[in-house]
Write a protein that holds these residues in place. Structure first.
Motif, short mmCIF file in Angstrom:
data_model
loop_
_atom_site.label_atom_id
_atom_site.label_comp_id
_atom_site.label_asym_id
_atom_site.label_seq_id
_atom_site.Cartn_x
_atom_site.Cartn_y
_atom_site.Cartn_z
N ILE A 4 0.86 -1.18 0.00
CA ILE A 4 0.00 0.00 0.00
C ILE A 4 0.89 1.23 0.00
O ILE A 4 1.71 1.40 0.92
N THR A 5 0.73 2.08 -1.02
CA THR A 5 1.59 3.25 -1.15
C THR A 5 0.87 4.36 -1.91
O THR A 5 -0.03 4.08 -2.71
N PRO A 6 1.25 5.61 -1.66
CA PRO A 6 0.67 6.69 -2.46
C PRO A 6 1.04 6.52 -3.94
O PRO A 6 2.12 6.02 -4.27
N ALA A 7 0.15 6.92 -4.81
CA ALA A 7 0.34 6.75 -6.25
C ALA A 7 1.49 7.60 -6.80
O ALA A 7 1.94 7.36 -7.93
N GLY A 33 -4.58 7.79 -2.65
CA GLY A 33 -4.54 9.22 -2.90
C GLY A 33 -5.49 9.69 -3.97
O GLY A 33 -5.63 10.89 -4.20
N GLY A 34 -6.13 8.77 -4.68
CA GLY A 34 -7.13 9.17 -5.66
C GLY A 34 -6.60 9.66 -6.99
O GLY A 34 -7.33 10.28 -7.75
N VAL A 59 -7.28 3.58 -5.05
CA VAL A 59 -8.33 4.03 -4.13
C VAL A 59 -8.20 5.52 -3.89
O VAL A 59 -7.14 6.11 -4.11
N ASN A 60 -9.29 6.13 -3.45
CA ASN A 60 -9.30 7.57 -3.20
C ASN A 60 -8.78 7.96 -1.82
O ASN A 60 -8.40 9.10 -1.60
N THR A 69 -8.07 0.38 7.20
CA THR A 69 -9.26 -0.33 6.72
C THR A 69 -8.90 -1.76 6.31
O THR A 69 -9.61 -2.71 6.63
N ALA A 70 -7.79 -1.91 5.61
CA ALA A 70 -7.35 -3.24 5.16
C ALA A 70 -7.06 -4.15 6.35
O ALA A 70 -7.32 -5.36 6.30
#
Length: 101
Positions: A4-7, A33-34, A59-60, A69-70
Motif C-alpha cells: 500500500i503506497t501513495p500513487a 490518494g485518488g 483508491v481515493n 481499513t485493510a
C-alpha cells in the motif's frame, strides 16, 4: 503481502514490480490518494502486471486510512461457507508446490 503506497511514490511502485518479476509472492499493489501514477512508470512496470498477474488497485483514500481499513478485513472462513471453503481449497491446490517434499 499487499503493498500500500501513495500513487506518486514511483520508487515504491517500481520496486514492487521488480519484486514481482523476481518471484516475490505479492497479493497486489494498492495505490492511494485518488490519482493515477505517472504513465512512464506504468510503462516501465507493464511486464510485471502482464506476466506475473500482479493486481494494481487504485483508491481515493490516503495510505493511513487505506491501511487501517485493510487491517480490519476478516480473513477467516466460516465452517458453513462451503463456496468460500471450496475456493480457498482450489486456490491452495493451484499454488501448492510439492517439489521438495
Amino acid at each position: 503481502a499487499l503493498v500500500i503506497t501513495p500513487a506518486d511514490r514511483d520508487d515504491i511502485i517500481m520496486a514492487t514490480c521488480m519484486a514481482a518479476l523476481n518471484d516475490v509472492p505479492l497479493a497486489g499493489l494498492l495505490l492511494t490518494g485518488g490519482f493515477e501514477p505517472d504513465e512512464a512508470v506504468l510503462k516501465l512496470c507493464e511486464k510485471a502486471f502482464t506476466t506475473t498477474g500482479l493486481p494494481l488497485l487504485l483508491v481515493n483514500t490516503d495510505s493511513y486510512v487505506t491501511g487501517a481499513t485493510a487491517s480490519k478485513i476478516d480473513t477467516r472462513v466460516a465452517f458453513d461457507d462451503i463456496e468460500r471453503i471450496q475456493g480457498v481449497m482450489d486456490f491452495t491446490a493451484e499454488h501448492l508446490c510439492l517439489g521438495d517434499v
